[in-house]
Design a protein around this motif. Structure first.
Motif, PDB file in Angstrom:
ATOM      1  N   LEU A 142     -56.066   3.926 -75.550  1.00  0.00           N
ATOM      2  CA  LEU A 142     -55.695   4.595 -74.501  1.00  0.00           C
ATOM      3  C   LEU A 142     -54.151   4.803 -74.292  1.00  0.00           C
ATOM      4  O   LEU A 142     -53.955   6.047 -73.802  1.00  0.00           O
ATOM      5  CB  LEU A 142     -55.977   3.699 -73.372  1.00  0.00           C
ATOM      6  CG  LEU A 142     -57.409   3.268 -73.132  1.00  0.00           C
ATOM      7  CD1 LEU A 142     -58.080   2.455 -71.926  1.00  0.00           C
ATOM      8  CD2 LEU A 142     -58.453   4.790 -72.813  1.00  0.00           C
ATOM      9  N   ALA A 146     -52.980   8.688 -74.405  1.00  0.00           N
ATOM     10  CA  ALA A 146     -51.892   9.187 -73.340  1.00  0.00           C
ATOM     11  C   ALA A 146     -50.420   9.901 -73.904  1.00  0.00           C
ATOM     12  O   ALA A 146     -50.245  11.016 -73.104  1.00  0.00           O
ATOM     13  CB  ALA A 146     -51.703   8.354 -72.211  1.00  0.00           C
ATOM     14  N   LEU A 179     -49.503   0.071 -69.894  1.00  0.00           N
ATOM     15  CA  LEU A 179     -50.628   1.087 -69.549  1.00  0.00           C
ATOM     16  C   LEU A 179     -50.754   1.139 -67.873  1.00  0.00           C
ATOM     17  O   LEU A 179     -50.798  -0.023 -67.244  1.00  0.00           O
ATOM     18  CB  LEU A 179     -51.499   0.869 -70.212  1.00  0.00           C
ATOM     19  CG  LEU A 179     -53.007   1.972 -70.011  1.00  0.00           C
ATOM     20  CD1 LEU A 179     -52.605   3.193 -70.440  1.00  0.00           C
ATOM     21  CD2 LEU A 179     -54.222   1.162 -70.514  1.00  0.00           C
ATOM     22  N   ARG A 181     -52.886   2.334 -64.694  1.00  0.00           N
ATOM     23  CA  ARG A 181     -54.311   3.172 -64.439  1.00  0.00           C
ATOM     24  C   ARG A 181     -54.300   3.391 -62.850  1.00  0.00           C
ATOM     25  O   ARG A 181     -54.052   2.042 -62.347  1.00  0.00           O
ATOM     26  CB  ARG A 181     -55.370   2.489 -65.178  1.00  0.00           C
ATOM     27  CG  ARG A 181     -55.483   2.520 -66.680  1.00  0.00           C
ATOM     28  CD  ARG A 181     -56.492   1.772 -67.213  1.00  0.00           C
ATOM     29  NE  ARG A 181     -56.164   0.249 -67.726  1.00  0.00           N
ATOM     30  CZ  ARG A 181     -56.876  -0.236 -68.438  1.00  0.00           C
ATOM     31  NH1 ARG A 181     -57.929   0.480 -69.097  1.00  0.00           N
ATOM     32  NH2 ARG A 181     -56.349  -1.434 -68.879  1.00  0.00           N
ATOM     33  N   GLY A 184     -58.689   2.766 -62.445  1.00  0.00           N
ATOM     34  CA  GLY A 184     -59.328   2.571 -63.670  1.00  0.00           C
ATOM     35  C   GLY A 184     -59.077   3.830 -64.646  1.00  0.00           C
ATOM     36  O   GLY A 184     -59.218   3.751 -65.834  1.00  0.00           O
ATOM     37  N   ALA A 185     -58.551   4.874 -64.000  1.00  0.00           N
ATOM     38  CA  ALA A 185     -58.214   6.111 -65.130  1.00  0.00           C
ATOM     39  C   ALA A 185     -56.615   5.984 -65.595  1.00  0.00           C
ATOM     40  O   ALA A 185     -55.738   6.096 -64.663  1.00  0.00           O
ATOM     41  CB  ALA A 185     -58.606   7.233 -64.285  1.00  0.00           C
ATOM     42  N   VAL A 186     -56.733   6.281 -66.783  1.00  0.00           N
ATOM     43  CA  VAL A 186     -55.269   6.381 -67.411  1.00  0.00           C
ATOM     44  C   VAL A 186     -54.458   7.504 -66.622  1.00  0.00           C
ATOM     45  O   VAL A 186     -54.691   8.548 -66.560  1.00  0.00           O
ATOM     46  CB  VAL A 186     -55.103   6.520 -68.927  1.00  0.00           C
ATOM     47  CG1 VAL A 186     -53.958   6.621 -69.470  1.00  0.00           C
ATOM     48  CG2 VAL A 186     -56.119   5.572 -69.697  1.00  0.00           C
ATOM     49  N   ALA A 187     -53.218   6.822 -66.337  1.00  0.00           N
ATOM     50  CA  ALA A 187     -52.105   8.031 -65.779  1.00  0.00           C
ATOM     51  C   ALA A 187     -51.063   8.035 -66.298  1.00  0.00           C
ATOM     52  O   ALA A 187     -50.485   8.985 -66.588  1.00  0.00           O
ATOM     53  CB  ALA A 187     -52.108   7.437 -64.225  1.00  0.00           C
ATOM     54  N   THR A 189     -48.122   5.632 -69.433  1.00  0.00           N
ATOM     55  CA  THR A 189     -47.852   4.718 -70.378  1.00  0.00           C
ATOM     56  C   THR A 189     -46.350   4.908 -71.148  1.00  0.00           C
ATOM     57  O   THR A 189     -45.811   5.972 -70.749  1.00  0.00           O
ATOM     58  CB  THR A 189     -48.846   5.003 -71.480  1.00  0.00           C
ATOM     59  OG1 THR A 189     -48.651   3.697 -72.366  1.00  0.00           O
ATOM     60  CG2 THR A 189     -48.703   6.255 -72.338  1.00  0.00           C
ATOM     61  N   THR A 206     -46.876  10.643 -68.747  1.00  0.00           N
ATOM     62  CA  THR A 206     -47.659  10.902 -67.637  1.00  0.00           C
ATOM     63  C   THR A 206     -48.507  11.791 -67.877  1.00  0.00           C
ATOM     64  O   THR A 206     -47.960  13.276 -68.133  1.00  0.00           O
ATOM     65  CB  THR A 206     -46.713  10.752 -66.475  1.00  0.00           C
ATOM     66  OG1 THR A 206     -45.631   9.844 -66.521  1.00  0.00           O
ATOM     67  CG2 THR A 206     -47.617  10.908 -65.033  1.00  0.00           C
ATOM     68  N   TRP A 210     -50.753  13.387 -62.618  1.00  0.00           N
ATOM     69  CA  TRP A 210     -50.103  12.253 -61.825  1.00  0.00           C
ATOM     70  C   TRP A 210     -48.624  12.388 -61.948  1.00  0.00           C
ATOM     71  O   TRP A 210     -47.838  11.704 -61.552  1.00  0.00           O
ATOM     72  CB  TRP A 210     -50.492  10.811 -62.686  1.00  0.00           C
ATOM     73  CG  TRP A 210     -52.034  10.592 -62.369  1.00  0.00           C
ATOM     74  CD1 TRP A 210     -53.066  10.487 -63.263  1.00  0.00           C
ATOM     75  CD2 TRP A 210     -52.427  10.148 -61.111  1.00  0.00           C
ATOM     76  NE1 TRP A 210     -53.948  10.208 -62.665  1.00  0.00           N
ATOM     77  CE2 TRP A 210     -53.945  10.014 -61.235  1.00  0.00           C
ATOM     78  CE3 TRP A 210     -51.807   9.814 -59.887  1.00  0.00           C
ATOM     79  CZ2 TRP A 210     -54.688   9.274 -60.326  1.00  0.00           C
ATOM     80  CZ3 TRP A 210     -52.537   9.169 -58.947  1.00  0.00           C
ATOM     81  CH2 TRP A 210     -53.936   9.103 -59.005  1.00  0.00           C
TER      82      TRP A 210
END
Length: 266
Positions: A142, A146, A179, A181, A184-187, A189, A206, A210
Motif C-alpha cells: 500500500l 501510494a 501509512l 489512512r 481505511g482508505a490510503v491517503a 505515506t 499524498t 487528500w
C-alpha cells in the motif's frame, strides 16, 4: 574545503538509502571517496543514481569518475545529486533540474505527535485518520502504490507490486514505512531510513484527493516521533513540502542541484 557536518550527514544518509535499495534489488553499486553510485536495473533504461557526498576541490575529478562509471555500466539514464552545486554535466547530455534545499531537524520532541501507535484523529473532514507503521508485505505494498501514484513516480506507472520497492526492503535495518489512512482508505505515506547517525525522510506522498488537508503533516509527525527521535532527521524538500518541513523544525543546510539524463547523448 569547507565542510558542513549536518549537510554531510544528510548526504551520507541519502547514499545509504540508495545502497539499501541496491542490496534489496540485487543491483551493482560503487562507493568512492565523495561519490556513491547505484546501478538501478529494473529495466535497461532505468535511471542510475549518483550521490555526491563530500566537497570536491576539482570538479574534473568527480566528472572523470562519473564518466568511467557511465561507460562501465552502459548507462542510458541517470540522476545525480550535487549538494555543492559546482558540477556542470551538460557535456554528458544531462539537464539541470530545480535546485532544492537539503534540510536537517535537530533531535527533540515533535509537537502534536502521538505518543503511541496507531495514531488516530477525527479532524479530517469528519473522517477517522489512522497513522501506523507498515510492517508486513501487504501494508508495504500500500505504501509503495501510494508513492508511485501520489509522489508520483511516472517511470513506475502503472504500479506493479514490488517493482519500485520490493518487500525485501523491510528486512533492511533502519528501513521503515509509514501509512496514513482515512476511514481505511490510503491517503498519505512516507519512508524513513536510519543509518545509525541520522534518520532520512523520503518520498512523502499524498494522494490527490487528500492534498492540502494536513494528512501528510500527521504522517510525518508520527514518523519523526517514532523513527529514532534521538537522531537528527534529514530530507530534500520540494517547493510544495518545504513550508511544512520548516514548521516541523527543519532548517536549510544547502541547496542541492540535481542533474538528469533521459537518453544517451547524441
Amino acid at each position: 574545503m569547507n565542510t558542513n557536518r549536518r549537510l554531510e550527514r544528510a548526504n551520507d544518509n541519502a547514499a545509504a538509502f540508495w545502497l539499501a535499495q541496491a542490496r534489496a534489488h540485487g543491483w551493482r553499486s560503487r562507493t568512492l571517496p565523495g561519490l556513491t553510485a547505484v546501478r538501478c536495473a529494473r529495466t535497461p533504461d532505468d535511471a542510475h543514481r549518483f550521490v555526491v557526498t563530500r566537497p570536491y576541490a576539482e570538479t574534473c575529478v568527480v566528472e572523470r569518475e562519473l564518466a568511467n562509471l557511465l561507460s562501465e555500466w552502459s548507462t542510458v539514464c541517470f540522476t545525480l545529486e550535487d549538494p555543492y552545486g559546482g558540477l556542470d554535466l551538460t557535456r554528458f547530455g544531462a539537464v539541470r533540474m530545480a535546485v532544492m534545499p537539503v534540510m536537517v531537524r535537530d533531535p527533540g520532541p515533535v509537537e502534536g505527535a502521538p505518543a503511541a501507535l496507531p495514531a488516530v484523529s477525527q479532524a479530517y473532514g469528519g473522517g477517522r485518520l489512522t497513522v501506523d507503521e507498515a510492517t508486513d508485505g501487504d501494508g508495504f505494498a500500500l505504501v509503495e502504490r501510494a508513492i508511485v501514484e501520489g509522489f508520483p513516480l511516472p517511470a513506475r506507472q502503472p504500479w506493479v507490486r514490488g517493482e519500485a520497492l520490493p518487500e525485501r526492503l523491510l528486512d533492511e535495518p533502519g528501513w521503515r514505512a509509514w501509512l496514513g489512512r482515512v476511514d481505511g482508505a490510503v491517503a498519505s505515506t512516507c519512508l524513513t531510513y536510519d543509518d545509525g547517525r541520522a534518520t532520512g525522510v523520503y518520498w512523502v506522498a499524498t494522494l490527490p484527493e487528500w492534498r492540502g488537508r494536513g494528512v501528510a503533516g500527521a504522517v510525518l509527525r508520527t514518523a519523526l516521533a517514532h523513527a529514532h527521535p534521538d537522531r537528527p532527521a534529514t530530507l530534500v524538500a520540494t517547493a510544495l513540502g518545504e513550508p511544512l518541513y520548516r514548521k516541523l523544525g527543519f532548517t536549510e543546510q544547502a541547496r542541492t542541484c540535481w542533474w538528469t539524463r533521459t537518453s544517451v547523448e547524441g
